[in-house]
Enzyme design. Structure first.
Site, PDB file in Angstrom:
ATOM      1  N   HIS A 165       0.869  -1.240  -0.119  1.00  0.00           N
ATOM      2  CA  HIS A 165       0.126  -0.057   0.115  1.00  0.00           C
ATOM      3  C   HIS A 165       0.989   1.259   0.082  1.00  0.00           C
ATOM      4  O   HIS A 165       0.335   2.326   0.369  1.00  0.00           O
ATOM      5  CB  HIS A 165      -0.774   0.093   1.355  1.00  0.00           C
ATOM      6  N   SER A 286      15.607  21.254 -15.651  1.00  0.00           N
ATOM      7  CA  SER A 286      14.373  21.756 -15.917  1.00  0.00           C
ATOM      8  C   SER A 286      14.931  23.132 -16.556  1.00  0.00           C
ATOM      9  O   SER A 286      16.018  23.808 -16.457  1.00  0.00           O
ATOM     10  CB  SER A 286      14.009  22.276 -14.684  1.00  0.00           C
ATOM     11  N   LYS A 292      16.765  21.119 -10.337  1.00  0.00           N
ATOM     12  CA  LYS A 292      16.144  20.029 -10.525  1.00  0.00           C
ATOM     13  C   LYS A 292      17.087  18.957 -11.530  1.00  0.00           C
ATOM     14  O   LYS A 292      17.734  19.541 -12.377  1.00  0.00           O
ATOM     15  CB  LYS A 292      14.749  20.120 -11.522  1.00  0.00           C
ATOM     16  N   GLU A 299      10.293   8.130 -16.676  1.00  0.00           N
ATOM     17  CA  GLU A 299       8.878   8.714 -17.022  1.00  0.00           C
ATOM     18  C   GLU A 299       8.529   8.521 -18.475  1.00  0.00           C
ATOM     19  O   GLU A 299       7.372   8.100 -18.724  1.00  0.00           O
ATOM     20  CB  GLU A 299       8.977  10.191 -16.898  1.00  0.00           C
ATOM     21  N   GLN A 331      -4.006  -3.913 -43.556  1.00  0.00           N
ATOM     22  CA  GLN A 331      -2.916  -3.104 -44.057  1.00  0.00           C
ATOM     23  C   GLN A 331      -2.858  -2.179 -42.578  1.00  0.00           C
ATOM     24  O   GLN A 331      -1.669  -1.851 -42.592  1.00  0.00           O
ATOM     25  CB  GLN A 331      -3.217  -2.227 -45.237  1.00  0.00           C
TER      26      GLN A 331
HETATM   27  N1  ARG Z   1      -0.239  -3.541 -48.521  1.00  0.00           N
HETATM   28  C1  ARG Z   1      -1.025  -4.492 -48.352  1.00  0.00           C
HETATM   29  C2  ARG Z   1      -1.070  -4.537 -46.888  1.00  0.00           C
HETATM   30  O1  ARG Z   1      -0.504  -4.384 -46.344  1.00  0.00           O
HETATM   31  C3  ARG Z   1      -0.747  -5.831 -49.227  1.00  0.00           C
HETATM   32  C4  ARG Z   1      -1.753  -6.784 -49.453  1.00  0.00           C
HETATM   33  C5  ARG Z   1      -2.716  -6.140 -50.541  1.00  0.00           C
HETATM   34  N2  ARG Z   1      -3.639  -7.247 -50.617  1.00  0.00           N
HETATM   35  C6  ARG Z   1      -4.765  -6.792 -51.418  1.00  0.00           C
HETATM   36  N3  ARG Z   1      -5.638  -7.922 -51.867  1.00  0.00           N
HETATM   37  N4  ARG Z   1      -4.815  -5.313 -51.813  1.00  0.00           N
HETATM   38  O2  ARG Z   1      -1.995  -5.485 -46.510  1.00  0.00           O
END
Ligand code: ARG
Length: 470
Positions: A165, A286, A292, A299, A331
């Site tokens: 605590h 600081s 300081k 941090e 993606q």
């Molecule tokens: N740049 C795309 C990704 O990162 C690659 C795959 C793309 N595939 C597609 N069917 N458009 O996912």
């Protein structure tokens, strides 16, 4: 391919079904080259293995296979030399490489993508990338542990207040405290080793989603790339990101541990605690308060922890409603993963430097801290209990002892034998030795406890384990 088209990426890379170019803003929005260039080394290796497999299975000729592999190698050199810097017109790293390959080796370059899709390709690249990063993080954990083990070795006999605590509870061997972090990071190291096997599976040859009509050999390319196995289901192969989530989960726990340690350093470095001094190499001043010295390193580690947790959450949400198989949403996995990797790596490095050379424990101040409080009160109760007084009764009595001492403005060690005996006749002169901080620590000799004997045993065990791991 409509290579002579005036269209930008559409005309270059997609089928002739497309008649007009992408809106420039949409091209930018769609492109991942700005971040997935990070995958290029893995993309090249993955493509080399794919080309070798195509030759091995007779889908292309051996000479064509060799041309592709050599061309890809040349791109690697160009990239390393800084002369290959594809822009947004390439859309992503996969198109960028394929296009450059065709420039370098001619029409045979257009054969590379036979029996493959960017969907299994990007999955392969990401797994190769993450596998390498996990190996590096595991090594960094060992480096961190080496520093902590070295400090623990120096500080078996240094005492530090232990807290519950955030109230003074019982004194500890400082080594015991440091070794707690060795244990935590040992689980991290282990966990990364466990998830490694689920990262290390090849999706290559899953095609767009359904496999391919070509007589490929998925096990052959997997073996070339050092994968332990291949995905058994092509749909799962192209759309699984469990391995990325598992990694971010493991990474989050590394960050939990680093952040707890960071918080302790911040407290310890404060005027109020004064248990450590920060060296100039790892603290900042600081701009306005000249006295300081700020603990910026811990941090930042504490602060950056939030990013990694956020990426884990983001990735879970990214995946939760996706129908099979590939969706462009995927993606979005990359920036989360890349930033998670870099954050953990950066924080491990910074904390290792901080403990190796950026701070110093203050034994005199620590010793003063453990002698000036009531953290030996449990030992008074244990003393009585050892003399046959039931523990709960002893506990209540010690509450009275503490109250009496506080009223008299005394510590337990300052009570006279008469005072002790007036509280309970079982007290004898050996009470003074029993509540001395060093004795208090030494006496907690239960397995895993802070007693010096236990700490030395734990230290030896941790060092042996470390040696086996490295
Ligand atoms: N740049 C795309 C990704 O990162 C690659 C795959 C793309 N595939 C597609 N069917 N458009 O996912």
């Amino acid at each position: 391919m409509a290579t002579s088209s005036s269209n930008s990426s559409a005309g270059q890379t997609w089928s002739q079904r497309f008649e007009s170019a992408l809106h420039p803003a949409i091209a930018l929005f769609n492109a991942s080259i700005g971040f997935d260039i990070e995958l290029i080394e893995y993309d090249l290796s993955g493509s080399q293995a794919h080309a070798k497999m195509l030759a091995h299975t007779g889908i292309i000729s051996p000479a064509e296979g060799e041309q592709l592999v050599a061309g890809l190698e040349q791109i690697r050199q160009e990239y390393q030399a800084g002369s290959f810097q594809p822009g947004v017109e390439a859309e992503d790293v996969h198109f960028a490489v394929e296009r450059r390959l065709t420039e370098l080796v001619g029409d045979v370059g257009k054969k590379l993508h036979t029996a493959r899709s960017r969907n299994d390709q990007v999955g392969t690249d990401t797994r190769l990338y993450l596998r390498a990063q996990v190996e590096q993080i595991q090594q960094q954990i060992l480096d961190f542990q080496a520093v902590m083990l070295g400090l623990a070795e120096q500080h078996v006999e240094t005492l530090i207040p232990g807290y519950t605590h955030l109230q003074r509870a019982q004194p500890l061997s400082l080594a015991h405290h440091l070794l707690a972090y060795v244990e935590m990071t040992q689980r991290d190291w282990q966990r990364l080793g466990e998830i490694y096997h689920r990262i290390n599976i090849s999706p290559l040859g899953s095609g767009a989603l359904a496999g391919t009509t070509f007589p490929i050999d998925r096990h052959y390319s997997a073996e070339l790339l050092g994968f332990e196995s291949v995905y058994a289901n092509s749909l799962d192969g192209v759309s699984d990101r469990d391995f990325a989530i598992e990694f971010l989960c493991a990474a989050s726990l590394v960050m939990v541990h680093l952040s707890r340690l960071a918080e302790e350093v911040i407290l310890w470095a404060s005027e109020e605690f004064g248990f450590v001094t920060l060296k100039d190499s790892c603290s900042t001043g600081s701009s306005i308060m000249p006295q300081k010295k700020n603990p910026d390193v811990p941090e930042l580690v504490r602060g950056k922890t939030g990013r990694v947790f956020g990426h884990l959450q983001g990735m879970l949400v990214l995946m939760k409603g996706l129908p099979l198989a590939y969706n462009k949403d995927l993606q979005e996995d990359k920036e989360a993963l890349f930033d998670g990797v870099k954050t953990v790596q950066g924080c491990l490095e910074a904390m290792t430097i901080l403990f190796a050379e950026g701070l110093e424990f203050r034994p005199a101040r620590l010793n003063q801290a453990v002698t000036e409080d009531f953290s030996n009160a449990t030992d008074v109760a244990d003393y009585l209990a050892a003399k046959g007084v039931p523990f709960r009764e002893a506990y209540n009595l010690v509450g009275k002892v503490v109250k009496t001492s506080l009223a008299a403005n005394k510590l337990l060690k300052d009570l006279t034998l008469e005072e002790w005996q007036s509280l309970h006749p079982a007290f004898e002169p050996d009470i003074y030795a029993a509540i001395e901080p060093r004795q208090v620590v030494s006496a907690r000799n239960s397995f895993g406890g802070t007693g010096f004997e236990q700490v030395n045993r734990a230290l030896a065990a941790a060092k042996q384990r470390w040696q086996q791991a490295s």
